[in-house]
Design a protein around this motif. Structure first.
Motif, mmCIF file in Angstrom:
data_model
loop_
_atom_site.group_PDB
_atom_site.id
_atom_site.type_symbol
_atom_site.label_atom_id
_atom_site.label_comp_id
_atom_site.label_asym_id
_atom_site.label_seq_id
_atom_site.Cartn_x
_atom_site.Cartn_y
_atom_site.Cartn_z
ATOM 1 N N PHE A 193 54.432 27.347 69.011
ATOM 2 C CA PHE A 193 53.834 28.632 68.638
ATOM 3 C C PHE A 193 52.607 28.410 67.758
ATOM 4 C CE2 PHE A 193 58.243 29.408 69.606
ATOM 5 C CZ PHE A 193 58.241 30.618 70.275
ATOM 6 N N ASN A 194 51.610 29.270 67.929
ATOM 7 C CA ASN A 194 50.424 29.188 67.082
ATOM 8 C C ASN A 194 50.618 30.015 65.812
ATOM 9 O OD1 ASN A 194 50.035 31.882 67.799
ATOM 10 N ND2 ASN A 194 48.432 31.408 69.312
ATOM 11 N N GLU B 104 49.710 32.878 65.119
ATOM 12 C CA GLU B 104 49.994 34.280 65.400
ATOM 13 C C GLU B 104 51.353 34.462 66.059
ATOM 14 O OE1 GLU B 104 46.710 35.403 67.817
ATOM 15 O OE2 GLU B 104 45.294 35.521 66.125
ATOM 16 N N ASN B 105 52.159 33.402 66.045
ATOM 17 C CA ASN B 105 53.502 33.416 66.637
ATOM 18 C C ASN B 105 53.481 33.692 68.139
ATOM 19 O OD1 ASN B 105 54.953 32.805 64.272
ATOM 20 N ND2 ASN B 105 54.816 34.938 63.603
ATOM 21 N N LYS B 106 52.421 33.225 68.792
ATOM 22 C CA LYS B 106 52.327 33.322 70.241
ATOM 23 C C LYS B 106 52.485 31.926 70.843
ATOM 24 C CE LYS B 106 49.311 37.387 70.323
ATOM 25 N NZ LYS B 106 48.014 37.951 70.777
#
Length: 217
Positions: A21-22, A24-26
């Motif tokens: 995950f990055n 931004e929690n994506k």
């Protein structure tokens, strides 16, 4: 996840899937996991490495494994340095004869398999992989015991020497041996493999390739 193949060689593999995950929690990356044994060894090594270093090592090995399984020739082309030293070995046949040399490239271990070694340039190795991918319905890598060394003597570079036991399975060939990688991870987003070798499991531990074979102190 379970993957089944019903071609010339029926096989089923079960793989853990790792999500990255990055900020931004994506999800920014999906890869096959390394297995509990290797993951525990990396992430429990708190005395030697920071959390960032442990993540870098695990992520690289996950992506390396996944690239072979998904036949990601583009990714593999990018992670090998242009001047990489690449030594590929494969089992030729069974033999009970004494040690011998075949065209200067093969060694026979008495009562074991004959192992053929070839040295490739990057271009030759990528061409070799392309042909390998085309003739196989599947390729699967399993990692078990390993040793990872951070070569701290390189002040301006982050170099890792990775020795890992690799079980290789494909629809046309299978082997079990030791994979050695010397990886420049100075740029975390663009790791480069400087050295890649493979040796069979019959080779004694003290004769395995290591960083000292390619760099002087």
């Amino acid at each position: 996840m379970s993957f089944s193949f019903n071609g010339r060689r029926k096989k089923t593999f079960v793989e853990d899937v790792s999500f990255t995950f990055n900020a931004e929690n994506k999800i920014e990356n999906v890869a096959f996991g390394l297995g509990e044994l290797v993951e525990n060894s990396i992430f429990n090594n708190k005395a030697q490495w920071t959390p960032e270093v442990r993540e870098i090592i695990a992520s690289f090995m996950e992506n390396y494994k996944t690239a072979y399984s998904l036949e990601r020739l583009d990714y593999l082309r990018d992670i090998f340095a242009d001047d990489a030293v690449i030594i590929v070995g494969n089992v030729v046949k069974r033999s009970s004869s004494n040690s011998s040399i075949i065209e200067g490239k093969s060694i026979s271990l008495k009562g074991q398999d004959i192992i053929k070694y070839n040295r490739y340039t990057k271009g030759e190795y990528i061409d070799h992989l392309s042909k390998c991918f085309n003739r196989n319905d599947f390729i699967n890598l399993k990692f078990t015991s390993h040793q990872i060394q951070w070569l701290e003597k390189f002040e301006e570079e982050t170099i890792f020497a990775i020795n890992i036991r690799q079980q290789y399975n494909s629809s046309t060939y299978a082997d079990d041996g030791y994979l050695f990688l010397l990886v420049d991870m100075t740029n975390h987003d663009a790791p480069l493999i400087k050295v890649r070798t493979w040796q069979p499991n019959e080779v004694s531990i003290d004769k395995l390739y290591n960083a000292g074979d390619f760099f002087n102190d």
